[in-house]
Design a protein around this motif. Structure first.
Motif, PDB file in Angstrom:
ATOM      1  N   ALA A   1       7.213 -17.368   3.669  1.00  0.00           N
ATOM      2  CA  ALA A   1       6.012 -16.556   3.886  1.00  0.00           C
ATOM      3  C   ALA A   1       6.018 -15.315   3.001  1.00  0.00           C
ATOM      4  O   ALA A   1       7.075 -14.762   2.693  1.00  0.00           O
ATOM      5  N   GLU A   2       4.818 -14.874   2.598  1.00  0.00           N
ATOM      6  CA  GLU A   2       4.675 -13.697   1.747  1.00  0.00           C
ATOM      7  C   GLU A   2       3.747 -12.696   2.438  1.00  0.00           C
ATOM      8  O   GLU A   2       2.569 -12.977   2.655  1.00  0.00           O
ATOM      9  N   VAL A   3       4.287 -11.541   2.796  1.00  0.00           N
ATOM     10  CA  VAL A   3       3.476 -10.527   3.474  1.00  0.00           C
ATOM     11  C   VAL A   3       2.390 -10.025   2.533  1.00  0.00           C
ATOM     12  O   VAL A   3       2.601  -9.931   1.323  1.00  0.00           O
ATOM     13  N   CYS A   4       1.212  -9.729   3.086  1.00  0.00           N
ATOM     14  CA  CYS A   4       0.146  -9.201   2.234  1.00  0.00           C
ATOM     15  C   CYS A   4      -0.488  -7.941   2.810  1.00  0.00           C
ATOM     16  O   CYS A   4      -0.707  -6.977   2.078  1.00  0.00           O
ATOM     17  N   VAL A   5      -0.757  -7.912   4.106  1.00  0.00           N
ATOM     18  CA  VAL A   5      -1.326  -6.700   4.713  1.00  0.00           C
ATOM     19  C   VAL A   5      -0.636  -6.444   6.047  1.00  0.00           C
ATOM     20  O   VAL A   5      -0.059  -7.354   6.659  1.00  0.00           O
ATOM     21  N   VAL A   6      -0.717  -5.192   6.503  1.00  0.00           N
ATOM     22  CA  VAL A   6      -0.089  -4.812   7.763  1.00  0.00           C
ATOM     23  C   VAL A   6      -1.050  -3.931   8.552  1.00  0.00           C
ATOM     24  O   VAL A   6      -1.842  -3.182   7.981  1.00  0.00           O
ATOM     25  N   ARG A   7      -0.973  -4.054   9.857  1.00  0.00           N
ATOM     26  CA  ARG A   7      -1.849  -3.279  10.736  1.00  0.00           C
ATOM     27  C   ARG A   7      -1.466  -1.803  10.746  1.00  0.00           C
ATOM     28  O   ARG A   7      -0.295  -1.445  10.679  1.00  0.00           O
TER      29      ARG A   7
END
Length: 293
Positions: free
Chosen positions: A105-111
């Motif tokens: 998995a590749e993180v893209c945005v965070v809350r």
């Protein structure tokens, strides 16, 4: 002659109808679909209700069909990405690093939280008159975690307990409720003596009148936890990824109402380094990310 012309018209009509049907089938086959996984922090129906406005917004913004997938547990979302059944997912910080390990998995945005904070908290809660005031009072009691893949419902609370000299053998029993809301109700109904839950679920339950602070008080607040990310599959269509990221970082400007059910003020771009604390915590607990179910 009339019969000949009639036959020609019939053949032509059939040809046009078949052409339109074939064209329609081709369009259906080539229409892009964005498959979005969501961890079940609460029961599946409630989780889907919270995310439905976001799903509708993404369909409008990305111009694709968005199919939400709320799994039965955290591990199932990780496995769905590993098996290429989803294009992206909303993870908790811990389930995200599991997804990196097992699915690339590749993180893209965070809350970002409603208060603008880049972190959130996990609480230990109990019921009124349980006699539990401190973590040390938990010895010999029953405890509910949320899910082995939950950050605020297992990982961080388990590390806090370890730091206070407590582990599973010190409790009368330890259960996994499969939802922060289920843990709250288990405490309220005195099915367990205490539980570890996230602050968002706790605050929502109070607003909805499901519990009161007097009925289910908090007695310990865990250290801050990085906010939950969205991550994409490693082999996602680059165009879909770009559309998704652009939609997420603009949602607070275009549709701020979509964020309220998610306890978010906005989403911002993120990198894997944001979650090193979670990896360090898992390492301290000697957890094998490839084997957590």
């Amino acid at each position: 002659m009339r019969s000949y012309l009639l036959n020609r018209y019939v053949v032509l009509a059939i040809f046009i109808s078949m052409s339109l049907l074939f064209s329609g089938c081709q369009t259906a086959k080539t229409e892009k679909t964005f498959r979005l996984g969501i961890i079940p922090s609460e029961n599946g129906q409630e989780t889907l209700k919270q995310f439905s406005p976001l799903v509708a917004y993404l369909e409008e913004s990305m111009k694709v069909k968005v199919e939400p997938y709320v799994a039965t547990d955290y591990n199932a979302v990780v496995e769905a990405m590993r098996a290429k059944h989803i294009d992206a997912a909303m993870f908790g910080p811990f389930s995200y690093i599991m997804a990196v390990e097992r699915a690339g998995a590749e993180v893209c945005v965070v809350r970002v939280g409603e208060s603008g904070a880049p972190t959130y908290n996990s609480y230990f809660v109990t019921y009124k008159d349980s006699g539990i005031k401190t973590l040390e009072d938990l010895k010999g009691k029953t405890l509910a975690y949320t899910d082995p893949g939950s950050t605020s419902g297992y990982l961080v609370p388990a590390k806090v307990l370890l730091d206070h000299g407590l582990s599973t053998p010190d409790f009368a029993s330890v259960i996994y409720s499969n939802g922060h809301d289920a843990s709250l109700l288990a405490v309220k109904n005195k099915q367990v003596d205490a539980a570890a839950i996230d602050e968002m679920t706790y605050n929502r339950a109070i607003k909805k009148g499901i519990i009161t602070k007097d009925e289910v008080p908090t007695f310990y607040t865990c250290p801050p936890i990085p906010q939950s990310p969205f991550a994409v599959a490693k082999d996602i269509d680059p165009e879909l990824k770009q559309k998704f990221v652009e939609a997420m970082i603009k949602v607070h400007e275009l549709r701020p109402d979509v964020l309220k059910p998610l306890s978010a003020s906005k989403y911002v771009t993120a990198t894997d380094d944001n979650f090193q604390l979670i990896r360090d915590t898992a390492k301290a607990l000697k957890l094998d990310l490839s084997k957590i179910k």
